[in-house]
Design a protein around this motif. Structure first.
Motif, PDB file in Angstrom:
ATOM      1  N   SER A  17       0.859  -1.198   0.000  1.00  0.00           N
ATOM      2  CA  SER A  17       0.000   0.000   0.000  1.00  0.00           C
ATOM      3  C   SER A  17       0.889   1.240   0.000  1.00  0.00           C
ATOM      4  O   SER A  17       1.167   1.810   1.073  1.00  0.00           O
ATOM      5  CB  SER A  17      -0.926   0.005   1.218  1.00  0.00           C
ATOM      6  N   GLY A  36       0.536   4.434  -0.838  1.00  0.00           N
ATOM      7  CA  GLY A  36       0.002   5.674  -0.301  1.00  0.00           C
ATOM      8  C   GLY A  36      -0.091   5.653   1.217  1.00  0.00           C
ATOM      9  O   GLY A  36       0.289   6.613   1.894  1.00  0.00           O
ATOM     10  N   ASP A  86      -3.539  11.792   4.909  1.00  0.00           N
ATOM     11  CA  ASP A  86      -3.967  10.461   4.507  1.00  0.00           C
ATOM     12  C   ASP A  86      -3.233  10.047   3.229  1.00  0.00           C
ATOM     13  O   ASP A  86      -2.348  10.754   2.736  1.00  0.00           O
ATOM     14  CB  ASP A  86      -5.483  10.402   4.325  1.00  0.00           C
ATOM     15  N   ALA A  87      -3.618   8.910   2.692  1.00  0.00           N
ATOM     16  CA  ALA A  87      -2.930   8.357   1.536  1.00  0.00           C
ATOM     17  C   ALA A  87      -3.055   9.239   0.304  1.00  0.00           C
ATOM     18  O   ALA A  87      -2.152   9.260  -0.545  1.00  0.00           O
ATOM     19  CB  ALA A  87      -3.466   6.956   1.235  1.00  0.00           C
ATOM     20  N   ASP A  88      -4.155   9.979   0.189  1.00  0.00           N
ATOM     21  CA  ASP A  88      -4.342  10.859  -0.964  1.00  0.00           C
ATOM     22  C   ASP A  88      -3.598  12.180  -0.786  1.00  0.00           C
ATOM     23  O   ASP A  88      -2.970  12.690  -1.726  1.00  0.00           O
ATOM     24  CB  ASP A  88      -5.833  11.125  -1.196  1.00  0.00           C
ATOM     25  N   GLU A  89      -3.671  12.745   0.395  1.00  0.00           N
ATOM     26  CA  GLU A  89      -3.030  14.035   0.647  1.00  0.00           C
ATOM     27  C   GLU A  89      -1.511  13.954   0.558  1.00  0.00           C
ATOM     28  O   GLU A  89      -0.861  14.884   0.099  1.00  0.00           O
ATOM     29  CB  GLU A  89      -3.436  14.555   2.031  1.00  0.00           C
ATOM     30  N   LEU A 146       0.310  12.244  -1.368  1.00  0.00           N
ATOM     31  CA  LEU A 146       0.784  12.179  -2.751  1.00  0.00           C
ATOM     32  C   LEU A 146       0.345  13.381  -3.577  1.00  0.00           C
ATOM     33  O   LEU A 146       0.704  13.484  -4.762  1.00  0.00           O
ATOM     34  CB  LEU A 146       0.291  10.894  -3.417  1.00  0.00           C
ATOM     35  N   ASP A 147      -0.399  14.278  -2.967  1.00  0.00           N
ATOM     36  CA  ASP A 147      -0.812  15.510  -3.659  1.00  0.00           C
ATOM     37  C   ASP A 147       0.281  16.559  -3.448  1.00  0.00           C
ATOM     38  O   ASP A 147       0.210  17.401  -2.553  1.00  0.00           O
ATOM     39  CB  ASP A 147      -2.149  15.993  -3.091  1.00  0.00           C
ATOM     40  N   THR A 189       8.440  11.728  -2.304  1.00  0.00           N
ATOM     41  CA  THR A 189       7.448  12.218  -1.344  1.00  0.00           C
ATOM     42  C   THR A 189       8.121  12.821  -0.123  1.00  0.00           C
ATOM     43  O   THR A 189       7.738  13.900   0.356  1.00  0.00           O
ATOM     44  CB  THR A 189       6.519  11.067  -0.920  1.00  0.00           C
TER      45      THR A 189
END
Length: 309
Positions: free
Chosen positions: A123, A125, A146-149, A151-152, A216
């Motif tokens: 996983s 992210g 979180d996993a989305d933030e 990687l943004d 990241t």
């Protein structure tokens, strides 16, 4: 003739008297008697060894008393870390496994790094969010991504601004690198060790080049290093230095590998010049050399991003 016999008898009698009164004959007898006495004493002196055995037994008694000490130390080591006590004393949330491993003196950081890389493979992210949240906890910040933030990358600055506003509301936020609390005594060393093991282990398994972990990490750390909050700036700078140091170690190993592969290829080329046919070994070395060049280029880019950032 009679007078001569009488004189001879008188001389014999005188000799008999002298022999009886001769003291040197009796002294040796006394000396022999005295010489036997120390021998008896020596024979008696052989008796002391038996009483020495109980002395050795007495000295052996304290050894069982020393055995409880290691158990006490192990108990203390296992009881040094308490997540609830950590959250109470430092006001830093103990919800991050990586941060808890840094704080736990009995944690095996190599196992922690390997577990993280396994999670990164399954996983990406979620694992990268865990890594960035660990750095946020090291800054004394209880906010999370979180996993989305995580990687943004375009929204990193906005997220940090929100975190900054939350820290500004606290009068004197605690962050481990400057805290004088005993619980943070070895924090810097443990943080350095974990980052080093993460980077080196990722290089060994190839995740350093196939995942976005370093990208990241760099994106968030570089943004934090220019924050208005000292906790962000200080911690991000320390993390960046540790990442750069670990990457330099990996780069040095790759350079050495490149030199070895280069010498092997040169040797195979000389053999091919004689045989006039490319063998399997030379093809393998060419492929390995190309792979080493890719890793070298990736490491150079990582280091450039950290230095320029």
């Amino acid at each position: 003739m009679g007078d001569a016999e009488v004189e001879a008898d008188d001389e014999d009698d005188a000799d008999g008297v002298d022999d009886g009164d001769d003291e040197p004959d009796t002294r040796p007898a006394k000396r022999k008697g005295k010489a036997t006495e120390p021998r008896k004493a020596k024979a008696k002196s052989k008796g002391p060894p038996p009483p020495k055995k109980p002395r050795m037994a007495k000295n052996a008694l304290p050894k069982p008393q020393k055995t409880p000490k290691p158990t006490k130390r192990k108990a203390r080591a296992n009881g040094d870390f308490d997540a609830d006590r950590l959250a109470t004393e430092t006001k830093i949330s103990a919800d991050n496994p990586l941060f808890n491993a840094i704080m736990n003196p009995s944690a095996a950081l190599q196992s922690t790094a390997e577990d993280f890389l396994d999670s990164l493979a399954q996983s990406p992210g979620v694992a990268q969010a865990e890594l960035i949240n660990c750095i946020l906890r090291a800054c004394g910040c209880n906010d999370s991504v979180d996993a989305d933030e995580v990687l943004d990358y375009d929204g990193v600055v906005d997220s940090l601004d929100n975190f900054t506003e939350g820290l500004k509301q606290e009068n004197s936020p605690i962050y481990p690198l400057t805290s004088k609390l005993p619980i943070f005594k070895r924090f810097r060393a443990s943080l350095s060790e974990l980052i080093s093991r993460l980077v080196l282990s990722a290089a060994d398994v190839g995740a350093l080049y196939t995942s976005d972990m370093v990208t990241t990490l760099q994106t968030w750390v570089v943004a934090m290093s220019s924050s208005q909050i000292r906790a962000f700036r200080h911690t991000a700078t320390a993390v960046a230095l540790e990442v750069e140091t670990a990457l330099c170690q990996v780069a040095a190993a790759v350079e050495k590998e490149a030199e070895i592969v280069g010498r092997q290829r040169e040797g195979e080329r000389k053999r091919r010049a004689a045989n006039k046919a490319q063998n399997v070994m030379e093809k393998d070395l060419d492929g390995k050399a190309a792979e080493v060049r890719k890793r070298r280029a990736a490491l150079a880019e990582y280091l450039k991003e950290i230095v320029d950032g």
